[in-house]
Design a protein around this motif. Structure first.
Motif, PDB file in Angstrom:
ATOM      1  N   MET A   1       0.822  -1.194   0.000  1.00  0.00           N
ATOM      2  CA  MET A   1       0.000   0.000   0.000  1.00  0.00           C
ATOM      3  C   MET A   1       0.860   1.249   0.000  1.00  0.00           C
ATOM      4  O   MET A   1       0.568   2.233   0.619  1.00  0.00           O
ATOM      5  CB  MET A   1      -0.923  -0.021   1.207  1.00  0.00           C
ATOM      6  CG  MET A   1      -1.915   1.093   1.195  1.00  0.00           C
ATOM      7  SD  MET A   1      -3.229   0.741   2.354  1.00  0.00           S
ATOM      8  CE  MET A   1      -4.154   2.214   2.127  1.00  0.00           C
ATOM      9  N   ASP A   2       1.965   1.191  -0.711  1.00  0.00           N
ATOM     10  CA  ASP A   2       2.804   2.364  -0.882  1.00  0.00           C
ATOM     11  C   ASP A   2       2.069   3.316  -1.819  1.00  0.00           C
ATOM     12  O   ASP A   2       1.737   2.956  -2.932  1.00  0.00           O
ATOM     13  CB  ASP A   2       4.142   1.933  -1.473  1.00  0.00           C
ATOM     14  CG  ASP A   2       5.105   3.091  -1.607  1.00  0.00           C
ATOM     15  OD1 ASP A   2       6.268   2.805  -1.846  1.00  0.00           O
ATOM     16  OD2 ASP A   2       4.720   4.256  -1.488  1.00  0.00           O
ATOM     17  N   LEU A   3       1.808   4.493  -1.360  1.00  0.00           N
ATOM     18  CA  LEU A   3       0.981   5.426  -2.113  1.00  0.00           C
ATOM     19  C   LEU A   3       1.813   6.494  -2.811  1.00  0.00           C
ATOM     20  O   LEU A   3       1.435   7.651  -2.838  1.00  0.00           O
ATOM     21  CB  LEU A   3      -0.037   6.062  -1.169  1.00  0.00           C
ATOM     22  CG  LEU A   3      -0.888   5.074  -0.387  1.00  0.00           C
ATOM     23  CD1 LEU A   3      -1.724   5.805   0.640  1.00  0.00           C
ATOM     24  CD2 LEU A   3      -1.760   4.281  -1.311  1.00  0.00           C
ATOM     25  N   ARG A   4       2.935   6.130  -3.388  1.00  0.00           N
ATOM     26  CA  ARG A   4       3.794   7.129  -4.008  1.00  0.00           C
ATOM     27  C   ARG A   4       3.175   7.774  -5.240  1.00  0.00           C
ATOM     28  O   ARG A   4       3.627   8.815  -5.670  1.00  0.00           O
ATOM     29  CB  ARG A   4       5.136   6.505  -4.395  1.00  0.00           C
ATOM     30  CG  ARG A   4       6.001   6.180  -3.227  1.00  0.00           C
ATOM     31  CD  ARG A   4       7.370   5.829  -3.685  1.00  0.00           C
ATOM     32  NE  ARG A   4       8.150   5.351  -2.583  1.00  0.00           N
ATOM     33  CZ  ARG A   4       9.463   5.281  -2.601  1.00  0.00           C
ATOM     34  NH1 ARG A   4      10.139   5.634  -3.640  1.00  0.00           N
ATOM     35  NH2 ARG A   4      10.106   4.831  -1.558  1.00  0.00           N
ATOM     36  N   ASN A   5       2.193   7.184  -5.848  1.00  0.00           N
ATOM     37  CA  ASN A   5       1.575   7.755  -7.049  1.00  0.00           C
ATOM     38  C   ASN A   5       0.147   8.172  -6.759  1.00  0.00           C
ATOM     39  O   ASN A   5      -0.584   7.491  -6.080  1.00  0.00           O
ATOM     40  CB  ASN A   5       1.587   6.729  -8.185  1.00  0.00           C
ATOM     41  CG  ASN A   5       2.989   6.316  -8.555  1.00  0.00           C
ATOM     42  OD1 ASN A   5       3.858   7.159  -8.662  1.00  0.00           O
ATOM     43  ND2 ASN A   5       3.208   5.035  -8.711  1.00  0.00           N
ATOM     44  N   GLY A   6      -0.252   9.291  -7.281  1.00  0.00           N
ATOM     45  CA  GLY A   6      -1.631   9.722  -7.142  1.00  0.00           C
ATOM     46  C   GLY A   6      -1.799  10.845  -6.136  1.00  0.00           C
ATOM     47  O   GLY A   6      -0.937  11.097  -5.314  1.00  0.00           O
ATOM     48  N   TYR A  12       1.003  10.053   5.936  1.00  0.00           N
ATOM     49  CA  TYR A  12       1.603   9.557   7.164  1.00  0.00           C
ATOM     50  C   TYR A  12       2.635   8.493   6.809  1.00  0.00           C
ATOM     51  O   TYR A  12       2.351   7.596   6.015  1.00  0.00           O
ATOM     52  CB  TYR A  12       0.550   8.950   8.099  1.00  0.00           C
ATOM     53  CG  TYR A  12      -0.487   9.952   8.538  1.00  0.00           C
ATOM     54  CD1 TYR A  12      -0.220  10.820   9.588  1.00  0.00           C
ATOM     55  CD2 TYR A  12      -1.709  10.036   7.898  1.00  0.00           C
ATOM     56  CE1 TYR A  12      -1.161  11.753   9.991  1.00  0.00           C
ATOM     57  CE2 TYR A  12      -2.661  10.966   8.294  1.00  0.00           C
ATOM     58  CZ  TYR A  12      -2.378  11.820   9.335  1.00  0.00           C
ATOM     59  OH  TYR A  12      -3.307  12.748   9.737  1.00  0.00           O
ATOM     60  N   ILE A  13       3.796   8.596   7.415  1.00  0.00           N
ATOM     61  CA  ILE A  13       4.869   7.648   7.132  1.00  0.00           C
ATOM     62  C   ILE A  13       5.006   6.672   8.294  1.00  0.00           C
ATOM     63  O   ILE A  13       5.079   7.078   9.448  1.00  0.00           O
ATOM     64  CB  ILE A  13       6.208   8.371   6.921  1.00  0.00           C
ATOM     65  CG1 ILE A  13       6.079   9.382   5.784  1.00  0.00           C
ATOM     66  CG2 ILE A  13       7.311   7.373   6.619  1.00  0.00           C
ATOM     67  CD1 ILE A  13       7.294  10.273   5.639  1.00  0.00           C
ATOM     68  N   VAL A  26       9.961   1.384   4.947  1.00  0.00           N
ATOM     69  CA  VAL A  26       9.145   2.579   5.106  1.00  0.00           C
ATOM     70  C   VAL A  26       8.021   2.558   4.071  1.00  0.00           C
ATOM     71  O   VAL A  26       8.258   2.258   2.907  1.00  0.00           O
ATOM     72  CB  VAL A  26      10.006   3.853   4.910  1.00  0.00           C
ATOM     73  CG1 VAL A  26       9.167   5.101   5.080  1.00  0.00           C
ATOM     74  CG2 VAL A  26      11.191   3.870   5.855  1.00  0.00           C
ATOM     75  N   LEU A  27       6.823   2.860   4.526  1.00  0.00           N
ATOM     76  CA  LEU A  27       5.662   3.001   3.645  1.00  0.00           C
ATOM     77  C   LEU A  27       4.894   4.247   4.056  1.00  0.00           C
ATOM     78  O   LEU A  27       4.977   4.680   5.202  1.00  0.00           O
ATOM     79  CB  LEU A  27       4.729   1.792   3.764  1.00  0.00           C
ATOM     80  CG  LEU A  27       5.257   0.434   3.328  1.00  0.00           C
ATOM     81  CD1 LEU A  27       4.228  -0.649   3.624  1.00  0.00           C
ATOM     82  CD2 LEU A  27       5.614   0.434   1.856  1.00  0.00           C
ATOM     83  N   ASP A  28       4.132   4.784   3.114  1.00  0.00           N
ATOM     84  CA  ASP A  28       3.251   5.882   3.515  1.00  0.00           C
ATOM     85  C   ASP A  28       1.800   5.481   3.316  1.00  0.00           C
ATOM     86  O   ASP A  28       1.480   4.617   2.509  1.00  0.00           O
ATOM     87  CB  ASP A  28       3.605   7.190   2.812  1.00  0.00           C
ATOM     88  CG  ASP A  28       3.338   7.210   1.334  1.00  0.00           C
ATOM     89  OD1 ASP A  28       2.171   7.138   0.934  1.00  0.00           O
ATOM     90  OD2 ASP A  28       4.301   7.346   0.564  1.00  0.00           O
ATOM     91  N   PHE A  29       0.970   6.105   4.130  1.00  0.00           N
ATOM     92  CA  PHE A  29      -0.453   5.804   4.157  1.00  0.00           C
ATOM     93  C   PHE A  29      -1.242   7.107   4.229  1.00  0.00           C
ATOM     94  O   PHE A  29      -0.685   8.153   4.552  1.00  0.00           O
ATOM     95  CB  PHE A  29      -0.805   4.939   5.375  1.00  0.00           C
ATOM     96  CG  PHE A  29      -0.251   3.550   5.315  1.00  0.00           C
ATOM     97  CD1 PHE A  29      -1.027   2.503   4.840  1.00  0.00           C
ATOM     98  CD2 PHE A  29       1.044   3.280   5.732  1.00  0.00           C
ATOM     99  CE1 PHE A  29      -0.519   1.214   4.779  1.00  0.00           C
ATOM    100  CE2 PHE A  29       1.559   1.994   5.678  1.00  0.00           C
ATOM    101  CZ  PHE A  29       0.776   0.962   5.198  1.00  0.00           C
ATOM    102  N   THR A  30      -2.533   7.009   4.009  1.00  0.00           N
ATOM    103  CA  THR A  30      -3.393   8.184   4.081  1.00  0.00           C
ATOM    104  C   THR A  30      -3.959   8.414   5.477  1.00  0.00           C
ATOM    105  O   THR A  30      -4.575   9.454   5.719  1.00  0.00           O
ATOM    106  CB  THR A  30      -4.577   8.064   3.093  1.00  0.00           C
ATOM    107  OG1 THR A  30      -5.303   6.876   3.407  1.00  0.00           O
ATOM    108  CG2 THR A  30      -4.087   8.025   1.665  1.00  0.00           C
TER     109      THR A  30
END
Length: 146
Positions: A1-6, A12-13, A26-30
């Motif tokens: 669920m890496d949200l690097r696009n869009g 939130y990291i 490391v991943l980012d989320f909404t």
């Protein structure tokens, strides 16, 4: 669920680092919540399924929610309240923030891109020097988890 696009509304990291090697995940989320934290743990667990991992966390409510399902190969270690300086990942966040603190971003997407650019520049050796402070490494050695 890496949200690097869009396009995103929140950013939130979630991350962990291995202070002995500088290896990191490391991943980012909404959202900053139990569900996203659980997804983060599942993805981390799946990446290293044969190892037991102790992940140090602060006392955020989502870290100890009754609904949180922690994978079997992960142990959450709760740090004392108000002590971010003892957590290796918090040191990494501080370093990333240092490089961006005087920047002005027009959108959240621009900020997100800049944050990921900073992460992508870091080598394992640099992460190790940021998060592998002597008192952290000594605690690992004493605990037998080195």
């Amino acid at each position: 669920m890496d949200l690097r696009n869009g396009c995103i509304d929140n950013f939130y990291i979630y991350g962990v680092i291995e202070p002995l090697t500088g290896e990191n995940f490391v991943l980012d989320f909404t959202h900053l919540d139990t569900m996203c934290f659980e997804i983060f743990l599942e993805k981390f667990s799946a990446l290293y399924p044969e190892e037991i991992h102790i992940i140090q966390v602060d006392n955020g409510a989502f870290h100890f929610s009754n609904y949180l399902q922690v994978p079997e190969n992960i142990i959450l270690l709760f740090q004392p309240p108000h002590t971010p300086e003892v957590n290796p990942i918090e040191r990494l966040w501080k370093e990333i923030k240092k490089t961006l603190k005087w920047e002005c971003f027009q959108t959240l997407d621009e900020l997100r891109k800049a944050v990921w650019e900073q992460f992508d520049k870091l080598t394992a050796s640099q992460v190790k020097s940021i998060g592998g402070w002597n008192f952290i490494l000594q605690a690992l050695f004493v605990s037998g988890f080195s």
